[in-house]
Design a protein around this motif. Structure first.
Motif, PDB file in Angstrom:
ATOM      1  N   PHE A   4      -3.194  -3.132  -7.919  1.00 59.57           N
ATOM      2  CA  PHE A   4      -3.282  -4.498  -7.403  1.00 59.57           C
ATOM      3  C   PHE A   4      -1.911  -5.000  -6.960  1.00 59.57           C
ATOM      4  CE2 PHE A   4      -2.666  -9.037  -8.156  1.00 59.57           C
ATOM      5  CZ  PHE A   4      -3.560  -9.554  -7.248  1.00 59.57           C
ATOM      6  N   SER A   5      -0.906  -4.825  -7.800  1.00 54.53           N
ATOM      7  CA  SER A   5       0.427  -5.344  -7.468  1.00 54.53           C
ATOM      8  C   SER A   5       0.995  -4.667  -6.223  1.00 54.53           C
ATOM      9  CB  SER A   5       1.381  -5.192  -8.655  1.00 54.53           C
ATOM     10  OG  SER A   5       1.560  -3.838  -9.001  1.00 54.53           O
ATOM     11  N   ASP A   6       0.764  -3.358  -6.104  1.00 56.56           N
ATOM     12  CA  ASP A   6       1.221  -2.645  -4.904  1.00 56.56           C
ATOM     13  C   ASP A   6       0.553  -3.174  -3.650  1.00 56.56           C
ATOM     14  OD1 ASP A   6       2.855  -1.001  -6.436  1.00 56.56           O
ATOM     15  OD2 ASP A   6       1.398   0.626  -6.529  1.00 56.56           O
ATOM     16  N   LYS A   7      -0.751  -3.398  -3.733  1.00 59.97           N
ATOM     17  CA  LYS A   7      -1.506  -3.883  -2.569  1.00 59.97           C
ATOM     18  C   LYS A   7      -1.089  -5.309  -2.217  1.00 59.97           C
ATOM     19  CE  LYS A   7      -4.771  -3.454   0.532  1.00 59.97           C
ATOM     20  NZ  LYS A   7      -4.548  -2.656   1.726  1.00 59.97           N
ATOM     21  N   LEU A   8      -0.884  -6.135  -3.232  1.00 60.43           N
ATOM     22  CA  LEU A   8      -0.457  -7.511  -3.005  1.00 60.43           C
ATOM     23  C   LEU A   8       0.873  -7.540  -2.259  1.00 60.43           C
ATOM     24  CD1 LEU A   8      -0.787 -10.563  -3.454  1.00 60.43           C
ATOM     25  CD2 LEU A   8       0.252 -10.237  -5.719  1.00 60.43           C
ATOM     26  N   LYS A   9       1.824  -6.743  -2.722  1.00 60.79           N
ATOM     27  CA  LYS A   9       3.137  -6.683  -2.079  1.00 60.79           C
ATOM     28  C   LYS A   9       3.015  -6.172  -0.641  1.00 60.79           C
ATOM     29  CE  LYS A   9       7.715  -4.657  -2.505  1.00 60.79           C
ATOM     30  NZ  LYS A   9       8.599  -3.794  -3.267  1.00 60.79           N
ATOM     31  N   GLU A  13       4.072  -8.378   2.590  1.00 60.45           N
ATOM     32  CA  GLU A  13       5.125  -7.894   3.484  1.00 60.45           C
ATOM     33  C   GLU A  13       4.615  -7.655   4.901  1.00 60.45           C
ATOM     34  OE1 GLU A  13       6.636  -4.498   1.353  1.00 60.45           O
ATOM     35  OE2 GLU A  13       8.118  -5.724   0.286  1.00 60.45           O
ATOM     36  N   SER A  14       3.366  -7.211   5.023  1.00 60.73           N
ATOM     37  CA  SER A  14       2.820  -6.972   6.365  1.00 60.73           C
ATOM     38  C   SER A  14       2.694  -8.276   7.152  1.00 60.73           C
ATOM     39  CB  SER A  14       1.470  -6.255   6.281  1.00 60.73           C
ATOM     40  OG  SER A  14       0.455  -7.133   5.851  1.00 60.73           O
ATOM     41  N   LYS A  15       2.573  -9.374   6.439  1.00 56.67           N
ATOM     42  CA  LYS A  15       2.508 -10.690   7.082  1.00 56.67           C
ATOM     43  C   LYS A  15       3.911 -11.232   7.359  1.00 56.67           C
ATOM     44  CE  LYS A  15      -0.189 -14.868   6.905  1.00 56.67           C
ATOM     45  NZ  LYS A  15      -1.100 -14.824   8.018  1.00 56.67           N
ATOM     46  N   GLY A  16       4.927 -10.582   6.773  1.00 53.05           N
ATOM     47  CA  GLY A  16       6.299 -11.023   6.991  1.00 53.05           C
ATOM     48  C   GLY A  16       6.714 -12.194   6.117  1.00 53.05           C
ATOM     49  N   TRP A  17       5.981 -12.416   5.031  1.00 56.25           N
ATOM     50  CA  TRP A  17       6.263 -13.544   4.156  1.00 56.25           C
ATOM     51  C   TRP A  17       7.118 -13.116   2.976  1.00 56.25           C
ATOM     52  CZ3 TRP A  17       1.427 -17.109   3.262  1.00 56.25           C
ATOM     53  CH2 TRP A  17       1.000 -17.621   4.502  1.00 56.25           C
ATOM     54  N   SER A  18       7.939 -14.044   2.492  1.00 58.70           N
ATOM     55  CA  SER A  18       8.698 -13.817   1.266  1.00 58.70           C
ATOM     56  C   SER A  18       7.796 -14.145   0.070  1.00 58.70           C
ATOM     57  CB  SER A  18       9.932 -14.710   1.228  1.00 58.70           C
ATOM     58  OG  SER A  18       9.530 -16.073   1.125  1.00 58.70           O
ATOM     59  N   LYS A  19       8.211 -13.707  -1.095  1.00 62.38           N
ATOM     60  CA  LYS A  19       7.479 -14.076  -2.318  1.00 62.38           C
ATOM     61  C   LYS A  19       7.451 -15.593  -2.467  1.00 62.38           C
ATOM     62  CE  LYS A  19       8.761 -10.049  -5.092  1.00 62.38           C
ATOM     63  NZ  LYS A  19      10.062  -9.547  -4.638  1.00 62.38           N
TER      64      LYS A  19
END
Length: 109
Positions: A4-9, A13-19
């Motif tokens: 889950f955490s890998d997919k979330l990241k 990132e694919s959207k270009g957003w920061s945390k």
């Protein structure tokens, strides 16, 4: 890290957003969000819905619930376990037809 955490990241990132941007968008603190990406904890279902809306993805995508059609070995394993339908046994031709049908179904998802 978890699946889950890998997919979330990856999706963030694919959207270009920061945390920070995603955390703010869904209304949680940065440390809370970061813990999800680090695999320390996971969000509740309502928050998962917010994440999906923010990222423009389905919960199936985020949670990786969809059946993968990429592995023909997995498909072969499934078909080996299915020996008959309605009391009538499958032969090799039947199995090949089922394989083709399933590949078409899952390639369009």
């Amino acid at each position: 890290m978890t699946q889950f955490s890998d997919k979330l990241k990856l999706e963030r990132e694919s959207k270009g957003w920061s945390k920070t941007k995603l955390a703010k968008y869904i209304g949680v603190g940065l440390s809370t969000y970061a813990n999800w990406e680090y695999g320390v904890s996971e969000p509740d279902i309502e928050t998962i819905k917010k994440i999906c809306r923010a990222l423009g993805i389905s919960a199936d995508t985020l949670l990786q619930l969809s059946v993968s059609s990429s592995s023909s070995d997995d498909l072969d394993d499934v078909l080996d376990d299915v020996r008959s339908f309605d009391g009538k046994p499958f032969d090799d031709h039947d199995r090949e037809l089922i394989r083709v049908i399933l590949k078409r179904i899952y390639s369009t998802k």
